[in-house]
Design an enzyme around this catalytic site. Structure first.
Site, PDB file in Angstrom:
ATOM      1  N   GLU A 134       0.894  -1.173   0.000  1.00  0.00           N
ATOM      2  CA  GLU A 134       0.000   0.000   0.000  1.00  0.00           C
ATOM      3  C   GLU A 134       0.921   1.209   0.000  1.00  0.00           C
ATOM      4  O   GLU A 134       1.440   1.584   1.052  1.00  0.00           O
ATOM      5  CB  GLU A 134      -0.848   0.002   1.270  1.00  0.00           C
ATOM      6  CG  GLU A 134      -1.923  -1.043   1.318  1.00  0.00           C
ATOM      7  CD  GLU A 134      -3.085  -0.720   0.419  1.00  0.00           C
ATOM      8  OE1 GLU A 134      -3.252   0.451   0.033  1.00  0.00           O
ATOM      9  OE2 GLU A 134      -3.821  -1.649   0.080  1.00  0.00           O
TER      10      GLU A 134
ATOM     11  N   CYS B 140      -2.444   9.411   2.336  1.00  0.00           N
ATOM     12  CA  CYS B 140      -2.077   8.864   1.018  1.00  0.00           C
ATOM     13  C   CYS B 140      -3.161   9.140  -0.026  1.00  0.00           C
ATOM     14  O   CYS B 140      -2.866   9.326  -1.199  1.00  0.00           O
ATOM     15  CB  CYS B 140      -1.828   7.376   1.120  1.00  0.00           C
ATOM     16  SG  CYS B 140      -3.246   6.486   1.764  1.00  0.00           S
TER      17      CYS B 140
HETATM   18  P1  NAD Z   1       8.075   5.089   4.795  1.00  0.00           P
HETATM   19  O1  NAD Z   1       8.033   4.291   3.549  1.00  0.00           O
HETATM   20  O2  NAD Z   1       9.261   5.921   5.045  1.00  0.00           O
HETATM   21  O3  NAD Z   1       7.931   4.121   6.071  1.00  0.00           O
HETATM   22  C1  NAD Z   1       6.881   3.145   6.150  1.00  0.00           C
HETATM   23  C2  NAD Z   1       7.261   2.047   7.140  1.00  0.00           C
HETATM   24  O4  NAD Z   1       8.371   1.344   6.639  1.00  0.00           O
HETATM   25  C3  NAD Z   1       7.671   2.547   8.518  1.00  0.00           C
HETATM   26  O5  NAD Z   1       7.245   1.638   9.488  1.00  0.00           O
HETATM   27  C4  NAD Z   1       9.157   2.551   8.482  1.00  0.00           C
HETATM   28  O6  NAD Z   1       9.726   2.357   9.747  1.00  0.00           O
HETATM   29  C5  NAD Z   1       9.423   1.353   7.591  1.00  0.00           C
HETATM   30  N1  NAD Z   1      10.692   1.501   6.883  1.00  0.00           N
HETATM   31  C6  NAD Z   1      11.300   2.630   6.541  1.00  0.00           C
HETATM   32  N2  NAD Z   1      12.474   2.372   5.915  1.00  0.00           N
HETATM   33  C7  NAD Z   1      12.583   1.057   5.867  1.00  0.00           C
HETATM   34  C8  NAD Z   1      13.564   0.172   5.343  1.00  0.00           C
HETATM   35  N3  NAD Z   1      14.668   0.611   4.739  1.00  0.00           N
HETATM   36  N4  NAD Z   1      13.334  -1.122   5.454  1.00  0.00           N
HETATM   37  C9  NAD Z   1      12.223  -1.571   6.039  1.00  0.00           C
HETATM   38  N5  NAD Z   1      11.268  -0.791   6.564  1.00  0.00           N
HETATM   39  C10 NAD Z   1      11.446   0.500   6.474  1.00  0.00           C
HETATM   40  O7  NAD Z   1       6.747   5.940   4.777  1.00  0.00           O
HETATM   41  P2  NAD Z   1       6.191   6.988   5.834  1.00  0.00           P
HETATM   42  O8  NAD Z   1       6.965   8.248   5.760  1.00  0.00           O
HETATM   43  O9  NAD Z   1       6.047   6.332   7.151  1.00  0.00           O
HETATM   44  O10 NAD Z   1       4.707   7.213   5.269  1.00  0.00           O
HETATM   45  C11 NAD Z   1       4.392   8.038   4.229  1.00  0.00           C
HETATM   46  C12 NAD Z   1       4.117   7.261   2.972  1.00  0.00           C
HETATM   47  O11 NAD Z   1       3.180   6.217   3.220  1.00  0.00           O
HETATM   48  C13 NAD Z   1       3.506   8.138   1.900  1.00  0.00           C
HETATM   49  O12 NAD Z   1       4.110   7.845   0.675  1.00  0.00           O
HETATM   50  C14 NAD Z   1       2.046   7.714   1.902  1.00  0.00           C
HETATM   51  O13 NAD Z   1       1.372   7.946   0.701  1.00  0.00           O
HETATM   52  C15 NAD Z   1       2.169   6.272   2.201  1.00  0.00           C
HETATM   53  N6  NAD Z   1       0.903   5.737   2.697  1.00  0.00           N
HETATM   54  C16 NAD Z   1       0.186   4.907   1.891  1.00  0.00           C
HETATM   55  C17 NAD Z   1      -1.056   4.435   2.304  1.00  0.00           C
HETATM   56  C18 NAD Z   1      -1.884   3.505   1.431  1.00  0.00           C
HETATM   57  O14 NAD Z   1      -2.840   2.934   1.944  1.00  0.00           O
HETATM   58  N7  NAD Z   1      -1.592   3.330   0.173  1.00  0.00           N
HETATM   59  C19 NAD Z   1      -1.551   4.820   3.554  1.00  0.00           C
HETATM   60  C20 NAD Z   1      -0.788   5.669   4.350  1.00  0.00           C
HETATM   61  C21 NAD Z   1       0.440   6.122   3.909  1.00  0.00           C
END
Ligand code: NAD
Length: 480
Positions: A249, A283
């Site tokens: 997602e 998102c």
């Molecule tokens: P992010 O991708 O930085 O982090 C998401 C999760 O992944 C966090 O738990 C983080 O700790 C983990 N993570 C980060 N780096 C990692 C790595 N190298 N390896 C493994 N895990 C890792 O995103 P964010 O800043 O937390 O959230 C914002 C993003 O999420 C935006 O792009 C938003 O659109 C998206 N989002 C999507 C939905 C959806 O349903 N499609 C819903 C909410 C947010």
């Protein structure tokens, strides 16, 4: 407050073996709310063992028993909804009514999947042999590692945990580090609903350490991420090593198309109410506004006038419409995007700066631009903040081409009174979800998810449980 919980596995709260701590910062005061003990590699292995031990414990229950436990989760959460909402607002700064809305949506996931747990239907296929039966049955995929973003720590986790549990899978939840208390209080609800030992596990830590161990572990059969497209690609690549089942997602950049046969002022009013929810850090937030050229000025003026009345401040206080951005990093990214939008030639109609009256906190004024060129970064990259870029269009083909011209394909919004145009547009838009004449989309009973680089897999609806089930085909020849 964080040390009283910690990490959770084997059905109990645990201290970590590592001394490393992660500070949690209030987005309102910029002060440290507390420190989360960061998990080590050894802790992550313990969590994996716990979840593996949960497989049989959970699978041996009947679907009716699992259903009852899921309903209990919903009941416990509902009783504690105010407390959970306060954690969300404290850690993220968002208005309490929005936090409460998030908790209720999470409760609905457990209610919905407590029913779906009873509706995993197999199939009997007519065999080509008289003495044979062909059966299709569904089985849980096994241990699931669920990674969630900080913006909706409770509902995003619920959207993964509820269908996974309904399907019969144990879960390791790895929530974002920005709002750990909300995830902990949520995990306590799962514990109090008497989910058996090992079936729910929670671990916090440097994602590069924790996720490396999880990704290398073959007994973790599935990963489900809600996060950015960037991290989605990292995890999908890492999943290749042990060929894990994946659901993604990811980010979105939702176009809003307003055709000429509409009331632009009414749509602008609705858009303003939705756009600044959680300070635009959503998102599915409407984020690229394509307004027919005959309506653009009316639409923009109304958007500005409605937005001017919104009150910024600490979401824990009453009467607040918009809270802060969640982190210093988000604030810096929003500031950069605003300056890039100005440099690209767009016209600023509102905001464009940090509010003068609020000395502390990651606050940013709701910001509206019109005449935004398509090449401007705000039209290309997910703004994830309180920025509204408005542009105009002349005809159907042109606007569809521009709306589809990004690698994102999560949500989209279309406004028209013509049924024919509504269908044509919904068919032509490249997105996992299309809302027509409304900004409402997410619900427990509908499949949420994207296409293209917004990801794959669905959460919610009768489809959502399929992400956690394997298909087994049995061709059974019966001996005399
Ligand atoms: P992010 O991708 O930085 O982090 C998401 C999760 O992944 C966090 O738990 C983080 O700790 C983990 N993570 C980060 N780096 C990692 C790595 N190298 N390896 C493994 N895990 C890792 O995103 P964010 O800043 O937390 O959230 C914002 C993003 O999420 C935006 O792009 C938003 O659109 C998206 N989002 C999507 C939905 C959806 O349903 N499609 C819903 C909410 C947010």
């Amino acid at each position: 407050m964080y040390s009283s919980f910690g990490h959770y596995w084997d059905g109990t709260w645990k201290k970590t073996s590592s001394r490393e701590k992660i500070a949690v910062i209030s987005p309102v005061t910029e002060k440290i709310l507390g420190e989360v003990p960061s998990a080590s590699e050894a802790d992550t292995m313990d969590v994996i063992e716990s979840s593996v031990s949960g497989i049989n414990r959970w699978r041996s229950l009947s679907c009716l028993e699992r259903s009852r436990i899921l309903r209990q989760v919903a009941e416990v959460m509902l009783k504690r909804k105010d407390k959970i909402a306060r954690y969300l607002s404290l850690e993220l700064g968002k208005p309490l009514d929005q936090s409460l809305g998030e908790v209720v949506m999470a409760v609905e996931q457990f209610e919905w999947y407590s029913e779906e747990a009873k509706r995993v239907y197999g199939q009997v296929i007519e065999s080509r042999q008289n003495d044979a039966k062909v059966l299709i049955q569904y089985e849980p995929v096994g241990v699931v590692a669920a990674f969630t973003s900080w913006n909706f720590p409770v509902i995003l986790a619920a959207r993964k945990i509820a269908p996974a549990l309904a399907a019969g899978c144990p879960v390791i939840l790895c929530p974002a580090l920005e709002a750990p208390g909300s995830a902990m209080i949520f995990a306590q609800c799962l514990h109090d609903a008497k989910i058996p030992e090992g079936v729910i596990n929670l671990i916090f830590g440097n994602p590069e350490i924790v996720s490396k161990v999880l990704m290398n572990e073959p007994r973790v059969r599935k990963i489900s991420l809600t996060g950015s497209t960037r991290v989605g690609k990292i995890l999908v690549e890492a999943s290749a090593k042990t060929l894990k089942n994946t659901s993604m997602e990811l980010g979105g950049h939702a176009p809003v198309i307003v055709f000429p046969d509409t009331d632009p002022e009414s749509i602008a009013e609705q858009a303003a109410m939705v756009k600044f929810k959680h300070c635009g850090q959503v998102c599915a937030s409407p984020s690229r506004f394509y307004i027919h050229e005959t309506h653009a000025e009316k639409f923009t003026k109304k958007f500005v006038n409605v937005t001017k009345n919104f009150k910024l401040g600490d979401g824990m206080k009453s009467g607040i419409d918009i809270g802060p951005l969640a982190t210093q990093k988000r604030l810096e990214e929003v500031e950069l995007m605003v300056s890039q939008t100005l440099s690209s030639g767009a016209r600023l109609r509102l905001g464009g700066k940090r509010p003068e009256g609020l000395k502390n906190g990651f606050f940013y004024e709701p910001t509206i631009f019109d005449q935004v060129p398509d090449h401007s970064p705000v039209m290309q990259q997910e703004p994830f903040g309180p920025i509204v870029p408005i542009t105009t269009f002349k005809n159907f083909n042109e606007v569809i081409e521009r709306a589809n011209n990004l690698e994102y394909g999560l949500t989209s919004y279309v406004f028209t009174r013509s049924q024919r145009l509504a269908h044509r547009t919904a068919d032509a838009i490249e997105a996992g979800m299309v809302a027509v004449n409304t900004f409402a989309l997410a619900s427990a009973e509908t499949p949420y998810g994207g296409i293209k680089q917004s990801g794959f897999g669905r959460e919610g609806g009768s489809q959502g449980i399929n992400d956690y089930l394997n298909i087994k085909y049995i061709n059974m020849v019966m001996e005399e």
